[in-house]
Design a protein around this motif. Structure first.
Motif, PDB file in Angstrom:
ATOM      1  N   GLY A 274       0.774  -1.235   0.000  1.00 23.78           N
ATOM      2  CA  GLY A 274       0.000   0.000   0.000  1.00 23.78           C
ATOM      3  C   GLY A 274       0.803   1.282   0.000  1.00 23.78           C
ATOM      4  O   GLY A 274       0.242   2.379   0.001  1.00 23.78           O
ATOM      5  N   GLY A 275       2.121   1.180  -0.023  1.00 25.42           N
ATOM      6  CA  GLY A 275       2.959   2.380  -0.059  1.00 25.42           C
ATOM      7  C   GLY A 275       2.907   3.035  -1.428  1.00 25.42           C
ATOM      8  O   GLY A 275       2.831   2.348  -2.444  1.00 25.42           O
ATOM      9  N   VAL A 276       2.945   4.348  -1.457  1.00 21.37           N
ATOM     10  CA  VAL A 276       2.889   5.061  -2.732  1.00 21.37           C
ATOM     11  C   VAL A 276       4.140   5.899  -2.994  1.00 21.37           C
ATOM     12  O   VAL A 276       4.466   6.189  -4.137  1.00 21.37           O
ATOM     13  CB  VAL A 276       1.635   5.968  -2.818  1.00 21.37           C
ATOM     14  N   SER A 277       4.832   6.320  -1.946  1.00 23.90           N
ATOM     15  CA  SER A 277       6.048   7.117  -2.122  1.00 23.90           C
ATOM     16  C   SER A 277       7.233   6.212  -2.445  1.00 23.90           C
ATOM     17  O   SER A 277       7.204   5.010  -2.200  1.00 23.90           O
ATOM     18  CB  SER A 277       6.354   7.920  -0.856  1.00 23.90           C
ATOM     19  N   MET A 278       8.273   6.817  -2.985  1.00 25.65           N
ATOM     20  CA  MET A 278       9.482   6.072  -3.312  1.00 25.65           C
ATOM     21  C   MET A 278      10.284   5.785  -2.047  1.00 25.65           C
ATOM     22  O   MET A 278      10.288   6.573  -1.098  1.00 25.65           O
ATOM     23  CB  MET A 278      10.350   6.873  -4.283  1.00 25.65           C
ATOM     24  N   LEU A 279      10.969   4.659  -2.038  1.00 24.57           N
ATOM     25  CA  LEU A 279      11.871   4.347  -0.936  1.00 24.57           C
ATOM     26  C   LEU A 279      13.223   5.000  -1.193  1.00 24.57           C
ATOM     27  O   LEU A 279      13.750   4.937  -2.304  1.00 24.57           O
ATOM     28  CB  LEU A 279      12.053   2.831  -0.801  1.00 24.57           C
ATOM     29  N   SER A 280      13.777   5.619  -0.164  1.00 21.14           N
ATOM     30  CA  SER A 280      15.087   6.251  -0.285  1.00 21.14           C
ATOM     31  C   SER A 280      16.181   5.244   0.047  1.00 21.14           C
ATOM     32  O   SER A 280      15.905   4.130   0.508  1.00 21.14           O
ATOM     33  CB  SER A 280      15.187   7.449   0.658  1.00 21.14           C
ATOM     34  N   GLU A 281      17.420   5.654  -0.158  1.00 19.48           N
ATOM     35  CA  GLU A 281      18.559   4.798   0.197  1.00 19.48           C
ATOM     36  C   GLU A 281      18.552   4.491   1.695  1.00 19.48           C
ATOM     37  O   GLU A 281      18.895   3.391   2.117  1.00 19.48           O
ATOM     38  CB  GLU A 281      19.866   5.492  -0.195  1.00 19.48           C
ATOM     39  N   LYS A 282      18.125   5.469   2.492  1.00 23.77           N
ATOM     40  CA  LYS A 282      18.032   5.277   3.939  1.00 23.77           C
ATOM     41  C   LYS A 282      17.048   4.167   4.277  1.00 23.77           C
ATOM     42  O   LYS A 282      17.314   3.322   5.149  1.00 23.77           O
ATOM     43  CB  LYS A 282      17.586   6.577   4.606  1.00 23.77           C
ATOM     44  N   HIS A 283      15.916   4.131   3.576  1.00 19.24           N
ATOM     45  CA  HIS A 283      14.915   3.086   3.827  1.00 19.24           C
ATOM     46  C   HIS A 283      15.443   1.713   3.436  1.00 19.24           C
ATOM     47  O   HIS A 283      15.228   0.723   4.149  1.00 19.24           O
ATOM     48  CB  HIS A 283      13.634   3.385   3.038  1.00 19.24           C
TER      49      HIS A 283
END
Length: 319
Positions: A274-283
């Motif tokens: 259900g996530g819509v935003s992009m995952l960052s390198e930190k994630h």
């Protein structure tokens, strides 16, 4: 001109009946349209052209359109013309002028291609454009995908010149006596791409004449590795399952993947939950740490979604 080999190598025209050439009136797009039209019969396709005036340089709009009209008349192909207000669109959307022009142009190209019954769109991006893109990505920080440069085929767009050096295109134009428009802003170091084109690439090719071709070879390797990572991530995703509104995958299945494929799997799992935003390198690093930890429990906060380690499983669910 090695564009025919490029078309065959990437299966660009597989199943295609119609090709719409993006024709700005500049040298590269004029060469592409001429090349595709002259080879249409041998390639088994019907060729059209589309010209879009973005409203950034009003004084140049009429001459550029006239060049496109004359070219298409000489080639005996149909030309579709459109226009937009990129400065107004940029202000309305709060985006840069270059991005605004690109969005309006591609919207027109896709609409025209659909009107033609699903024609492929051909753009004139070439080997030197690709080198500029790779260097831009490298400078600002990139992953393997950024090193892949400009994709030869993507989302209904083909790039027959992507393995052709700019010099060969210029030779083709001269040989065929083609008329084209010159955008003076391309020779002003007003943006990073122009600075790379005018300053960095000449320096690199001065040191190593094959620099642009070598960057292209690197892009091809990176594209191959990226495609492999995508395939591995898709296969691993099939091993995940949903239960009680949460998405589960075995930690062992995550750790069996190399880093690039693992990052793509995390992105897919995040979206599936259900996530819509992009995952960052930190994630990505936080999720990797969860899986590599000796502890059977732990958590990581992601955009819209929470990820938890529950013994041998990584679990994605609503916060």
């Amino acid at each position: 001109m090695n564009a025919v080999k490029t078309l065959e190598k990437y299966g660009m025209l597989s199943g295609a009946k119609r090709v719409l050439c993006a024709l700005s009136g500049g040298p590269d797009s004029v060469a592409l349209t001429h090349f595709m039209a002259k080879n249409a019969s041998a390639l088994g396709v019907k060729v059209y052209a589309a010209h879009f005036s973005h409203g950034i340089r009003p004084e140049a709009a009429k001459p550029e359109r006239e060049i496109c009209e004359k070219l298409c008349e000489n080639l005996g192909i149909e030309l579709f013309c459109g226009e937009g207000d990129a400065p107004g669109y940029a202000k309305e959307k709060g985006v840069g002028l270059e991005l605004a022009a690109r969005e309006l142009r591609y919207a027109f190209l896709y609409d025209t291609a659909e009107m033609l019954g699903g024609a492929l769109i051909a753009t004139a991006h070439h080997l030197t454009d690709n080198a500029e893109t790779v260097l831009m990505n490298l400078i600002r920080g990139t992953s393997l995908k950024g090193l892949s440069g400009i994709p030869p085929v993507r989302d209904g767009i083909i790039r027959p010149f992507i393995e052709t050096p700019k010099e060969e295109i210029d030779e083709y134009i001269e040989k065929n006596g083609l008329k084209f428009a010159t955008d003076a802003t391309n020779f002003e170091p007003c943006c990073r791409r122009n600075a790379i084109r005018l300053n960095v690439l000449p320096l690199l090719t001065g040191e190593e004449p094959a620099a642009i071709k070598n960057i292209g070879r690197l892009s091809e390797i990176a594209r191959s590795l990226t495609a492999e990572a995508e395939r591995e991530a898709e296969e691993a995703l099939l091993k995940s399952f949903e239960k009680d509104g949460r998405t589960y995958i075995a930690v062992s299945d995550v750790l069996s993947l190399r880093g690039d494929a693992r990052a793509r799997l995390f992105t897919r799992l995040h979206k599936k939950a259900g996530g819509v935003s992009m995952l960052s390198e930190k994630h990505i690093k936080a999720l990797t740490a969860l899986c590599e930890s000796d502890s059977p429990s732990g958590a990581a906060d992601l955009p819209q979604i929470s990820a938890k380690r529950e013994y041998g499983s990584l679990v994605f669910g609503a916060v």
